[in-house]
Scaffold this motif. Sequence first.
Motif, PDB file in Angstrom:
ATOM      1  N   ALA A  16       0.843  -1.199   0.000  1.00 55.59           N
ATOM      2  CA  ALA A  16       0.000   0.000   0.000  1.00 55.59           C
ATOM      3  C   ALA A  16       0.879   1.250   0.000  1.00 55.59           C
ATOM      4  CB  ALA A  16      -0.917  -0.006   1.213  1.00 55.59           C
ATOM      5  N   GLN A  17       0.625   2.144  -0.957  1.00 58.36           N
ATOM      6  CA  GLN A  17       1.423   3.363  -1.076  1.00 58.36           C
ATOM      7  C   GLN A  17       0.765   4.568  -0.419  1.00 58.36           C
ATOM      8  OE1 GLN A  17       4.588   3.711  -2.431  1.00 58.36           O
ATOM      9  NE2 GLN A  17       4.527   1.470  -2.395  1.00 58.36           N
ATOM     10  N   VAL A  18      -0.546   4.525  -0.297  1.00 53.87           N
ATOM     11  CA  VAL A  18      -1.273   5.646   0.305  1.00 53.87           C
ATOM     12  C   VAL A  18      -2.317   5.097   1.272  1.00 53.87           C
ATOM     13  CG1 VAL A  18      -0.939   7.229  -1.639  1.00 53.87           C
ATOM     14  CG2 VAL A  18      -2.903   5.691  -1.627  1.00 53.87           C
ATOM     15  N   MET A 148       7.885  13.774   7.570  1.00 53.34           N
ATOM     16  CA  MET A 148       7.565  12.482   8.169  1.00 53.34           C
ATOM     17  C   MET A 148       8.482  11.407   7.583  1.00 53.34           C
ATOM     18  SD  MET A 148       5.402  12.223  10.535  1.00 53.34           S
ATOM     19  CE  MET A 148       4.158  13.195  11.378  1.00 53.34           C
ATOM     20  N   PRO A 149       9.076  10.571   8.424  1.00 46.62           N
ATOM     21  CA  PRO A 149      10.019   9.558   7.941  1.00 46.62           C
ATOM     22  C   PRO A 149       9.303   8.301   7.454  1.00 46.62           C
ATOM     23  CG  PRO A 149       9.913   9.483  10.321  1.00 46.62           C
ATOM     24  CD  PRO A 149       8.976  10.588   9.891  1.00 46.62           C
ATOM     25  N   LEU A 150       8.664   8.379   6.295  1.00 46.26           N
ATOM     26  CA  LEU A 150       7.935   7.224   5.784  1.00 46.26           C
ATOM     27  C   LEU A 150       8.902   6.089   5.468  1.00 46.26           C
ATOM     28  CD1 LEU A 150       5.402   8.973   3.392  1.00 46.26           C
ATOM     29  CD2 LEU A 150       4.998   8.139   5.701  1.00 46.26           C
ATOM     30  N   PRO A 151       8.460   4.838   5.618  1.00 41.34           N
ATOM     31  CA  PRO A 151       9.329   3.698   5.318  1.00 41.34           C
ATOM     32  C   PRO A 151       9.806   3.723   3.865  1.00 41.34           C
ATOM     33  CG  PRO A 151       7.356   3.003   6.490  1.00 41.34           C
ATOM     34  CD  PRO A 151       7.149   4.432   6.109  1.00 41.34           C
ATOM     35  N   PRO A 152      10.960   3.096   3.583  1.00 41.79           N
ATOM     36  CA  PRO A 152      11.540   3.167   2.239  1.00 41.79           C
ATOM     37  C   PRO A 152      10.700   2.520   1.150  1.00 41.79           C
ATOM     38  CG  PRO A 152      12.770   1.642   3.649  1.00 41.79           C
ATOM     39  CD  PRO A 152      11.831   2.382   4.536  1.00 41.79           C
ATOM     40  N   TYR A 153       9.787   1.611   1.524  1.00 37.70           N
ATOM     41  CA  TYR A 153       8.966   0.956   0.504  1.00 37.70           C
ATOM     42  C   TYR A 153       7.783   1.817   0.076  1.00 37.70           C
ATOM     43  CZ  TYR A 153       6.797  -0.425   4.941  1.00 37.70           C
ATOM     44  OH  TYR A 153       6.257  -0.418   6.195  1.00 37.70           O
ATOM     45  N   ILE A 154       7.571   2.963   0.726  1.00 33.16           N
ATOM     46  CA  ILE A 154       6.506   3.885   0.309  1.00 33.16           C
ATOM     47  C   ILE A 154       7.128   4.966  -0.572  1.00 33.16           C
ATOM     48  CG2 ILE A 154       4.847   5.619   1.090  1.00 33.16           C
ATOM     49  CD1 ILE A 154       4.292   3.875   3.501  1.00 33.16           C
ATOM     50  N   GLY A 209      15.200  -0.092  15.132  1.00 39.15           N
ATOM     51  CA  GLY A 209      14.838  -1.455  14.783  1.00 39.15           C
ATOM     52  C   GLY A 209      13.888  -1.534  13.601  1.00 39.15           C
ATOM     53  N   THR A 210      13.036  -0.538  13.446  1.00 41.31           N
ATOM     54  CA  THR A 210      12.098  -0.505  12.328  1.00 41.31           C
ATOM     55  C   THR A 210      12.824  -0.414  10.991  1.00 41.31           C
ATOM     56  OG1 THR A 210      10.380   0.504  13.657  1.00 41.31           O
ATOM     57  CG2 THR A 210      10.227   0.853  11.297  1.00 41.31           C
ATOM     58  N   PHE A 211      13.987   0.212  10.973  1.00 38.36           N
ATOM     59  CA  PHE A 211      14.694   0.450   9.720  1.00 38.36           C
ATOM     60  C   PHE A 211      15.802  -0.560   9.469  1.00 38.36           C
ATOM     61  CE2 PHE A 211      12.887   4.432  11.121  1.00 38.36           C
ATOM     62  CZ  PHE A 211      12.272   4.892   9.970  1.00 38.36           C
ATOM     63  N   ARG A 212      16.002  -1.481  10.411  1.00 36.38           N
ATOM     64  CA  ARG A 212      17.067  -2.464  10.268  1.00 36.38           C
ATOM     65  C   ARG A 212      16.506  -3.801   9.814  1.00 36.38           C
ATOM     66  NH1 ARG A 212      20.371  -3.422  15.451  1.00 36.38           N
ATOM     67  NH2 ARG A 212      21.501  -4.823  14.073  1.00 36.38           N
ATOM     68  N   PRO A 213      16.836  -4.237   8.601  1.00 37.29           N
ATOM     69  CA  PRO A 213      16.405  -5.570   8.173  1.00 37.29           C
ATOM     70  C   PRO A 213      17.168  -6.644   8.932  1.00 37.29           C
ATOM     71  CG  PRO A 213      17.921  -4.619   6.572  1.00 37.29           C
ATOM     72  CD  PRO A 213      17.660  -3.552   7.601  1.00 37.29           C
ATOM     73  N   VAL A 214      16.598  -7.850   8.939  1.00 37.10           N
ATOM     74  CA  VAL A 214      17.304  -8.984   9.529  1.00 37.10           C
ATOM     75  C   VAL A 214      18.301  -9.464   8.483  1.00 37.10           C
ATOM     76  CG1 VAL A 214      17.083 -11.299  10.476  1.00 37.10           C
ATOM     77  CG2 VAL A 214      15.327  -9.588  10.940  1.00 37.10           C
ATOM     78  N   SER A 215      19.585  -9.272   8.752  1.00 40.25           N
ATOM     79  CA  SER A 215      20.617  -9.560   7.755  1.00 40.25           C
ATOM     80  C   SER A 215      21.378 -10.852   8.038  1.00 40.25           C
ATOM     81  CB  SER A 215      21.614  -8.394   7.681  1.00 40.25           C
ATOM     82  OG  SER A 215      22.163  -8.128   8.953  1.00 40.25           O
ATOM     83  N   VAL A 216      21.041 -11.520   9.140  1.00 39.60           N
ATOM     84  CA  VAL A 216      21.722 -12.767   9.494  1.00 39.60           C
ATOM     85  C   VAL A 216      20.972 -13.950   8.888  1.00 39.60           C
ATOM     86  CG1 VAL A 216      22.688 -11.827  11.612  1.00 39.60           C
ATOM     87  CG2 VAL A 216      20.442 -12.930  11.667  1.00 39.60           C
ATOM     88  N   GLU A 217      21.656 -15.077   8.767  1.00 40.93           N
ATOM     89  CA  GLU A 217      21.020 -16.279   8.221  1.00 40.93           C
ATOM     90  C   GLU A 217      20.251 -17.045   9.294  1.00 40.93           C
ATOM     91  OE1 GLU A 217      23.846 -18.674   6.166  1.00 40.93           O
ATOM     92  OE2 GLU A 217      24.303 -17.122   4.672  1.00 40.93           O
ATOM     93  N   TYR A 329      -5.001  -8.567  -0.284  1.00 41.20           N
ATOM     94  CA  TYR A 329      -4.950  -7.625   0.832  1.00 41.20           C
ATOM     95  C   TYR A 329      -3.821  -6.622   0.575  1.00 41.20           C
ATOM     96  CZ  TYR A 329      -8.145 -10.006   4.084  1.00 41.20           C
ATOM     97  OH  TYR A 329      -9.259 -10.529   4.713  1.00 41.20           O
ATOM     98  N   ARG A 330      -3.944  -5.454   1.200  1.00 38.81           N
ATOM     99  CA  ARG A 330      -2.905  -4.425   1.105  1.00 38.81           C
ATOM    100  C   ARG A 330      -1.933  -4.615   2.264  1.00 38.81           C
ATOM    101  NH1 ARG A 330      -4.847   0.391   2.122  1.00 38.81           N
ATOM    102  NH2 ARG A 330      -3.890   1.691   0.499  1.00 38.81           N
ATOM    103  N   PHE A 331      -0.629  -4.523   1.970  1.00 33.88           N
ATOM    104  CA  PHE A 331       0.402  -4.860   2.944  1.00 33.88           C
ATOM    105  C   PHE A 331       1.115  -3.624   3.495  1.00 33.88           C
ATOM    106  CE2 PHE A 331      -0.350  -9.049   1.599  1.00 33.88           C
ATOM    107  CZ  PHE A 331       0.354  -9.946   2.405  1.00 33.88           C
ATOM    108  N   PHE A 332       1.711  -3.817   4.669  1.00 31.54           N
ATOM    109  CA  PHE A 332       2.626  -2.907   5.356  1.00 31.54           C
ATOM    110  C   PHE A 332       1.919  -1.695   5.958  1.00 31.54           C
ATOM    111  CE2 PHE A 332       6.181  -4.506   2.287  1.00 31.54           C
ATOM    112  CZ  PHE A 332       6.072  -5.767   2.803  1.00 31.54           C
ATOM    113  N   SER A 333       2.615  -0.585   6.118  1.00 34.90           N
ATOM    114  CA  SER A 333       2.177   0.511   6.988  1.00 34.90           C
ATOM    115  C   SER A 333       0.781   1.037   6.696  1.00 34.90           C
ATOM    116  CB  SER A 333       3.180   1.669   6.896  1.00 34.90           C
ATOM    117  OG  SER A 333       4.435   1.278   7.399  1.00 34.90           O
ATOM    118  N   PHE A 334       0.459   1.272   5.434  1.00 35.53           N
ATOM    119  CA  PHE A 334      -0.856   1.810   5.065  1.00 35.53           C
ATOM    120  C   PHE A 334      -1.802   0.694   4.602  1.00 35.53           C
ATOM    121  CE2 PHE A 334       1.487   5.960   4.028  1.00 35.53           C
ATOM    122  CZ  PHE A 334       1.185   6.493   5.251  1.00 35.53           C
TER     123      PHE A 334
END
Length: 341
Positions: A16-18, A148-154, A209-217, A329-334
Amino acid sequence: MDIKQYDFELPEELIAQVPLEDRTASRLMVCDRNKETIEHRHFSQITDYLEEGDCLVLNDTKVLPARLYGAKEDTGGKVEVLLLHQTESDEWEVLVKPAKKVKLGTKIVFGDGQLIAECTDLQEHGGRKVKFSYEGIFLEVLESLGEMPLPPYIKEQLPDRERYQTVYAKEEGSAAAPTAGLHFTRELLQELENLGVEIAYLTLHVGLGTFRPVSVEQVEDHDMHAEFYQLNKETADKLNAVRASGGRIISVGTTSTRTLETIIRDYGTFKEAKGWTDIFIYPPQKLKAIDGLITNFHLPKSTLIMLVSAFAGRDFILEAYNRAVEEKYRFFSFGDAMFIK
C-alpha cells in the motif's frame, strides 16, 4: 533457525502506497489461532469480536517529523538526517546519508540556519550522535523543517502528515508510526467503550529497529535495537484488574505487545515501569501478556512476522499471509489488518 522459514512471495503491487480516506475501511482478516480458521471482514467490524470486559491496549507514541535535509556548513554537500532518539537535552542519535560525508566535528545546516547539527560521535551502520543548536523551541523548529520519515517501501508523497499518526498520538518521540493503530478513529474507539471494552495506553517510541532488516542467516543471531517504553500506574492497574476478572487483553500492534511482554518478563505482573527494551520474540517462545493481537501485514523475514508467529504459530501465520496475497490484501504501513484471537 533459518531466516528463510519466515519468507513468502509478495507481489510489489500489494504494498500500500497511500492510506485509505476512511481509516476504518481497511480490510480485516480474523484469525482464530486455536481453530486455525480465517474470516475476511472490514476493520469497522472489529466491534463484532471485542466484548465487555476486554481491554484494548494502544501505543500513544507520536511520530516526529524526523527526516531533515541539510547541507554541510563547509562544502555545501547535501546530507539527509533521520532522528532516532534523544540522548540528552539537545543531543540525538541519528542516521545520516551519505555517512562517509559526516565525520567528527562536521556541522550540518538546515533551512536558513534555523537549525545546526554538529557530529559528536561516530557509530555503526551510518549512525551518528549530533548536538543541535537553534533559537526557540526545538519541536517547533522541527515541525517547520522536518518531514515524516515514511518507510523506504513507500514511494508516494503524503500530503497530510496526520495520516501517519494515530488519532490518539500524544507522546512525541518515534521515528515511525505504530501502524496497527492507524485503523482506529475516535468514533470507533468510543463505540468500543460503549460496548464495555476498556481502553488503555502505553508508550513505546519506535526507533532504529524498524529500519534495520534482519541480515543474518540464523534468527537467533539477530540483535534488536533498544527502544524506550513507559507504562503508567493507571494502565498497569487496569490490566491487572482485567486479567483478574477473566477479560482478554488485546494488544494493538507489535510495539504494544513488546512493551507488555517486557514488563511481564521482568516483573511477572503488570506494573508501572519505564526503560529500554530490546526484547526479541520468535518461536518457540510463548507470549504471556496478551490474549489477542491486532496487527498489520509485515515484511518477509522481519522480526515482526516472527513475533506474530510466536503468538499464533509459524505454519498458520504463513498460511494466512499466503491467503492475504491470494485475496489481494494491502500490505505494510498503510495496508490492511489482522485480528488474531
